[in-house]
Design an enzyme around this catalytic site. Structure first.
Site, PDB file in Angstrom:
ATOM      1  N   TYR A 216       0.821  -1.220   0.000  1.00  0.00           N
ATOM      2  CA  TYR A 216       0.000   0.000   0.000  1.00  0.00           C
ATOM      3  C   TYR A 216       0.859   1.276   0.000  1.00  0.00           C
ATOM      4  O   TYR A 216       0.359   2.359  -0.285  1.00  0.00           O
ATOM      5  CB  TYR A 216      -0.949   0.056   1.201  1.00  0.00           C
ATOM      6  CG  TYR A 216      -1.975  -1.063   1.262  1.00  0.00           C
ATOM      7  CD1 TYR A 216      -2.142  -1.946   0.198  1.00  0.00           C
ATOM      8  CD2 TYR A 216      -2.773  -1.245   2.377  1.00  0.00           C
ATOM      9  CE1 TYR A 216      -3.071  -2.980   0.254  1.00  0.00           C
ATOM     10  CE2 TYR A 216      -3.706  -2.263   2.436  1.00  0.00           C
ATOM     11  CZ  TYR A 216      -3.846  -3.130   1.386  1.00  0.00           C
ATOM     12  OH  TYR A 216      -4.765  -4.150   1.447  1.00  0.00           O
TER      13      TYR A 216
ATOM     14  N   LEU B 217     -17.796  -2.766   1.233  1.00  0.00           N
ATOM     15  CA  LEU B 217     -18.689  -1.777   0.605  1.00  0.00           C
ATOM     16  C   LEU B 217     -18.527  -1.796  -0.903  1.00  0.00           C
ATOM     17  O   LEU B 217     -19.495  -1.750  -1.655  1.00  0.00           O
ATOM     18  CB  LEU B 217     -18.400  -0.381   1.167  1.00  0.00           C
ATOM     19  CG  LEU B 217     -18.474  -0.298   2.697  1.00  0.00           C
ATOM     20  CD1 LEU B 217     -18.049   1.075   3.195  1.00  0.00           C
ATOM     21  CD2 LEU B 217     -19.889  -0.620   3.187  1.00  0.00           C
TER      22      LEU B 217
ATOM     23  N   ASN C 213     -18.775   4.636   9.560  1.00  0.00           N
ATOM     24  CA  ASN C 213     -18.495   3.207   9.409  1.00  0.00           C
ATOM     25  C   ASN C 213     -18.154   2.530  10.733  1.00  0.00           C
ATOM     26  O   ASN C 213     -18.204   1.300  10.829  1.00  0.00           O
ATOM     27  CB  ASN C 213     -17.362   2.993   8.387  1.00  0.00           C
ATOM     28  CG  ASN C 213     -17.775   3.403   6.989  1.00  0.00           C
ATOM     29  OD1 ASN C 213     -18.962   3.554   6.701  1.00  0.00           O
ATOM     30  ND2 ASN C 213     -16.793   3.604   6.113  1.00  0.00           N
TER      31      ASN C 213
HETATM   32  N1  LIG Z   1      -5.935  -8.513   1.481  1.00  0.00           N
HETATM   33  C1  LIG Z   1      -6.276  -7.995   0.316  1.00  0.00           C
HETATM   34  O1  LIG Z   1      -5.924  -8.513  -0.761  1.00  0.00           O
HETATM   35  C2  LIG Z   1      -7.115  -6.761   0.289  1.00  0.00           C
HETATM   36  C3  LIG Z   1      -7.727  -6.364  -0.919  1.00  0.00           C
HETATM   37  C4  LIG Z   1      -8.535  -5.226  -0.895  1.00  0.00           C
HETATM   38  C5  LIG Z   1      -8.715  -4.537   0.290  1.00  0.00           C
HETATM   39  N2  LIG Z   1      -8.079  -4.917   1.439  1.00  0.00           N
HETATM   40  C6  LIG Z   1      -8.213  -4.154   2.700  1.00  0.00           C
HETATM   41  O2  LIG Z   1      -9.597  -3.968   2.967  1.00  0.00           O
HETATM   42  C7  LIG Z   1      -9.864  -2.573   3.067  1.00  0.00           C
HETATM   43  C8  LIG Z   1     -11.283  -2.280   2.606  1.00  0.00           C
HETATM   44  O3  LIG Z   1     -11.489  -2.675   1.280  1.00  0.00           O
HETATM   45  P1  LIG Z   1     -11.569  -1.618   0.059  1.00  0.00           P
HETATM   46  O4  LIG Z   1     -10.790  -0.400   0.396  1.00  0.00           O
HETATM   47  O5  LIG Z   1     -11.216  -2.390  -1.158  1.00  0.00           O
HETATM   48  O6  LIG Z   1     -13.112  -1.303  -0.073  1.00  0.00           O
HETATM   49  P2  LIG Z   1     -14.309  -0.841   0.906  1.00  0.00           P
HETATM   50  O7  LIG Z   1     -13.794  -0.451   2.241  1.00  0.00           O
HETATM   51  O8  LIG Z   1     -15.353  -1.876   0.804  1.00  0.00           O
HETATM   52  O9  LIG Z   1     -14.859   0.397   0.107  1.00  0.00           O
HETATM   53  C9  LIG Z   1     -14.163   1.591   0.000  1.00  0.00           C
HETATM   54  C10 LIG Z   1     -14.990   2.456  -0.937  1.00  0.00           C
HETATM   55  O10 LIG Z   1     -16.268   2.705  -0.352  1.00  0.00           O
HETATM   56  C11 LIG Z   1     -16.442   4.100  -0.150  1.00  0.00           C
HETATM   57  N3  LIG Z   1     -17.098   4.278   1.154  1.00  0.00           N
HETATM   58  C12 LIG Z   1     -16.539   4.182   2.382  1.00  0.00           C
HETATM   59  N4  LIG Z   1     -17.456   4.364   3.338  1.00  0.00           N
HETATM   60  C13 LIG Z   1     -18.638   4.585   2.708  1.00  0.00           C
HETATM   61  C14 LIG Z   1     -19.939   4.837   3.169  1.00  0.00           C
HETATM   62  N5  LIG Z   1     -20.222   4.896   4.462  1.00  0.00           N
HETATM   63  N6  LIG Z   1     -20.913   5.023   2.236  1.00  0.00           N
HETATM   64  C15 LIG Z   1     -20.640   4.958   0.924  1.00  0.00           C
HETATM   65  N7  LIG Z   1     -19.421   4.709   0.419  1.00  0.00           N
HETATM   66  C16 LIG Z   1     -18.421   4.523   1.310  1.00  0.00           C
HETATM   67  C17 LIG Z   1     -15.059   4.686  -0.179  1.00  0.00           C
HETATM   68  O11 LIG Z   1     -15.107   6.001  -0.678  1.00  0.00           O
HETATM   69  P3  LIG Z   1     -14.457   7.254   0.131  1.00  0.00           P
HETATM   70  O12 LIG Z   1     -13.047   6.882   0.489  1.00  0.00           O
HETATM   71  O13 LIG Z   1     -14.561   8.326  -0.905  1.00  0.00           O
HETATM   72  O14 LIG Z   1     -15.324   7.477   1.326  1.00  0.00           O
HETATM   73  C18 LIG Z   1     -14.325   3.785  -1.168  1.00  0.00           C
HETATM   74  O15 LIG Z   1     -14.617   4.159  -2.495  1.00  0.00           O
HETATM   75  C19 LIG Z   1      -8.775  -1.948   2.198  1.00  0.00           C
HETATM   76  O16 LIG Z   1      -8.650  -0.561   2.415  1.00  0.00           O
HETATM   77  C20 LIG Z   1      -7.590  -2.769   2.617  1.00  0.00           C
HETATM   78  O17 LIG Z   1      -7.109  -2.328   3.880  1.00  0.00           O
HETATM   79  C21 LIG Z   1      -7.307  -6.042   1.448  1.00  0.00           C
END
Ligand SMILES: NC(=O)c1ccc[n+]([C@@H]2O[C@H](COP(=O)([O-])OP(=O)(O)OC[C@H]3O[C@@H](n4cnc5c(N)ncnc54)[C@H](OP(=O)(O)O)[C@@H]3O)[C@@H](O)[C@H]2O)c1
Length: 256
Positions: free
Chosen positions: A48, A185, A234
């Site tokens: 990251y 999300l 959240n």
């Molecule tokens: N191990 C792995 O391979 C792997 C892969 C992917 C992710 N991850 C981890 O999991 C974490 C979460 O997954 P992710 O970042 O892919 O996706 P996520 O947390 O499911 O979604 C993030 C998206 O949702 C939006 N969002 C956040 N809160 C919201 C709300 N209350 N209402 C509407 N939209 C909202 C964010 O926009 P804004 O930022 O504009 O609010 C962003 O576009 C990552 O950050 C990472 O730490 C791990």
């Protein structure tokens, strides 16, 4: 904040703050704000490129190091250089240990028992309190257990209503592996009418319903946001409860 017990008397808060795609000042500000809002679990990774900002935010928060659960992950390309990669993570984070160290993806798509052996050694040295994997299939988890007798404490995998998989959940639990769900999300159509109706009934947002649903299934969840209102929102998922029929309706979204 509910927490789940991992092997070795380690307690992992069930809502964490995701940091993928947060870089530089935005990452620092978001993590600091998350800690001020009450998050005590931060998810980062070597890949990251924000371990420096995460570490600085934790220090500048004024919280004791032992009160914040920090996860980082080794990239699959670091196979054979695990020790150096962890040392670099610890140096960049500015800490002597991480709470959870994960194999980010199976290296070359394989379980990689030698890498897992390195993880066991890092845990013995006290550089990682708990160790686990990410994006592993159940069969690959079994390969690690067969090779070493030691299950990963955690498997971090994508999870959302549309990906709900009770069989995978019970396979993990049977092996003593805690499921941590990522992209809760992103993996969800937040304008789905089922979510909208349930959210309205509880006076919350569809995103909060989705996160609460993870917790009701015992799945640790790590939403990411770069916006202060969403970062707070959240984490604000403990003031309402989903009824069993609501959980069942969200489960059924997986079949859509
Ligand atoms: N191990 C792995 O391979 C792997 C892969 C992917 C992710 N991850 C981890 O999991 C974490 C979460 O997954 P992710 O970042 O892919 O996706 P996520 O947390 O499911 O979604 C993030 C998206 O949702 C939006 N969002 C956040 N809160 C919201 C709300 N209350 N209402 C509407 N939209 C909202 C964010 O926009 P804004 O930022 O504009 O609010 C962003 O576009 C990552 O950050 C990472 O730490 C791990």
């Amino acid at each position: 904040m509910p927490a789940v017990a991992l092997a070795g008397d380690v307690s992992m808060p069930m809502v964490g703050f995701g940091t993928w795609q947060l870089r530089g000042r935005a990452a620092y500000r978001a993590v600091l704000l998350a800690l001020e809002a009450g998050y005590r679990h931060i998810d980062t990774a070597t890949m990251y490129g924000n371990e420096d900002e995460v570490g600085r935010a934790v220090r500048d928060s004024g919280l004791d190091r032992q009160d914040v659960f920090i996860t980082t992950k080794v990239p699959p390309s670091a196979a054979g250089r695990e020790r150096e990669t962890l040392a670099a993570s610890l140096g960049t984070l500015g800490t002597d240990y991480v709470d959870l160290w994960l194999i980010h993806w199976p290296p070359a798509g394989r379980a990689a028992p030698p890498m897992w052996q390195e993880f066991l050694e890092a845990r013995s040295r006290g550089q990682a309190r708990a160790i686990g994997v990410s994006n592993y299939r159940t069969g690959q988890v079994d390969e690690l257990i067969q090779a070493t007798g030691q299950p990963p404490a955690v498997n971090q995998i994508p999870w959302s209503p549309s990906q709900h998989d009770p069989r995978r959940l019970s396979e993990s639990r049977d092996r003593g592996v805690v499921v941590e769900g990522y992209s809760p999300l992103k993996g969800t159509r937040l304008d789905d009418p089922v979510l909208a109706e349930i959210a309205e009934r509880h006076g919350v947002t569809p995103a909060q319903v989705v996160l609460r649903w993870h917790l009701d299934h015992g799945i640790t969840v790590i939403p990411k946001s770069g916006h202060p209102d969403r970062i707070r929102q959240n984490l604000d998922v403990f003031g309402f409860a989903l009824a069993p029929d609501e959980v069942a309706r969200i489960d059924a979204m997986s079949a859509d």
